[in-house]
Design a protein around this motif. Structure first.
Motif, short mmCIF file in Angstrom:
data_model
loop_
_atom_site.label_atom_id
_atom_site.label_comp_id
_atom_site.label_asym_id
_atom_site.label_seq_id
_atom_site.Cartn_x
_atom_site.Cartn_y
_atom_site.Cartn_z
N ASP A 89 0.83 -1.19 0.00
CA ASP A 89 0.00 0.00 0.00
C ASP A 89 0.88 1.26 0.00
N GLU A 90 0.42 2.27 -0.72
CA GLU A 90 1.10 3.56 -0.71
C GLU A 90 0.47 4.43 0.38
N VAL A 91 1.29 4.93 1.30
CA VAL A 91 0.78 5.64 2.46
C VAL A 91 1.55 6.94 2.69
N TYR A 92 0.97 7.79 3.53
CA TYR A 92 1.66 9.02 3.96
C TYR A 92 1.09 9.42 5.30
N GLY A 93 1.81 10.28 6.03
CA GLY A 93 1.32 10.71 7.33
C GLY A 93 2.36 11.49 8.10
N ASP A 94 1.95 12.00 9.26
CA ASP A 94 2.83 12.76 10.15
C ASP A 94 3.22 11.88 11.32
N ASN A 95 4.42 11.36 11.28
CA ASN A 95 4.91 10.44 12.31
C ASN A 95 5.67 11.23 13.38
N LEU A 96 5.00 12.22 13.95
CA LEU A 96 5.66 13.18 14.83
C LEU A 96 6.24 12.54 16.09
#
Length: 317
Positions: A89-96
């Motif tokens: 799966d292609e994903v993105y996000g803020d892994n703060l």
């Protein structure tokens, strides 16, 4: 895997590439093969260890040896309790919280990730989560005919904020250094101010001020607000933030103005609507420069020293 690491707070020359074991995800975690990671001012602050709040979890030394929170890439593996994603799966996000984006692989909680829109490149997707959310929540309440000022408008969050405020019908003033004036015009600002040559707190008055680099007196901010106006700051020096939270709150209330720190709400439910606007063409993702993983120190310096026009991205894979 190759990762950019550091062991002590300080300048970018303390960063180096190391070969580390490929991590394994825990129950509710996802292992992401990183394609791109965008650079945020929070990365620069955590590298420097200043302001002091950037040391939360690691007062004497960094809590995480690899920086980079806004990630985009492919799911490589998932923990046994993960239900929303599978490898490929292609994903993105803020892994703060966990960071780790300036590496070939990063561990992230399932809850911080979303599926990447097919219409966006990995670099574009990585530019959205943190900057887009700050801009959207920071400009909430702007309306047709309202006067909005954005301090730090030439950076990543600022470029989004100009566009979002304009979409709401506001008259937007952008403030940054002289090298960014043309960029702020191009992003849609109605007026631009070079903070070295003009004090924006003596202009206006404004119905909304979004301050991305708070350093001034709360009384100066209050002076720039119209009656009933609101000042929101995100980031800045610890003394400035404390003054806003204490003196500013009281002084604003007494004069029918509101001064406070923006409590940013994170996660896919907040950044996906911004991505939808980008996909629809209602928002432009301004990427100033793309660096390689080996050039991460230069990428961080470019942002930290106030040179970036919009977002800066590190292409990893």
């Amino acid at each position: 895997m190759r990762a950019v690491v550091y062991d002590r707070y300080g300048p970018p020359d303390g960063l180096r590439i190391e070969n580390l074991p490929k991590p394994s995800p825990a129950a509710r975690q996802v292992l992401v093969k990183v394609a791109a990671t965008s650079v945020n001012l929070s990365d620069w602050e955590t590298l420097q260890g200043s302001p002091l709040y950037s040391r939360i979890g690691g007062l004497r030394s960094p809590a995480h040896r690899t920086l980079g929170s806004d990630i985009a890439g492919w799911v490589d593996a998932v923990g046994p309790a993960v239900t929303r994603f599978r490898p490929g799966d292609e994903v993105y996000g803020d892994n703060l919280v966990l960071k780790g984006g300036f590496a070939e692989y990063a561990i992230a909680p399932e809850s911080v990730l979303a599926r990447k829109p097919a219409a966006l490149t990995f670099a574009e997707a990585s530019a959205i989560p943190q900057a887009g959310v700050i801009a959207q929540q920071g400009t909430a309440g702007a309306a047709a005919g309202s006067r909005v000022l954005i301090n730090g408008a030439g950076g990543g969050s600022g470029a989004f904020a100009i566009q979002l405020a304009k979409r709401l019908g506001a008259q937007v003033t952008g403030v940054d250094n002289a090298s960014k004036l043309d960029f702020m015009w191009s992003a849609g600002a109605d007026e631009v101010i070079d903070y070295w040559s003009r004090d924006f707190t003596r202009s206006g008055p404004y119905d909304l001020i979004l301050d991305l680099v708070a350093h001034r007196s709360v009384f100066a901010y209050r002076r720039a607000l119209a009656p009933g106006g609101r000042y929101r700051c995100v980031g800045g020096s610890v003394p400035a933030l404390l003054r806003v939270l204490t003196i500013g709150a009281v002084a604003g209330r007494l004069t029918h103005r509101r001064l406070g720190v923006l409590a940013v709400r994170e996660g896919p439910t907040h950044f996906e609507p911004v991505a939808d606007l980008c996909v629809a063409g209602d928002l432009v993702i301004h990427i100033d420069r793309a660096f390689t993983l080996d050039e991460t120190p230069e990428a961080l310096a470019h942002v930290g020293k106030g040179r970036a026009l919009g977002k800066v991205v590190v292409n990893v894979n």
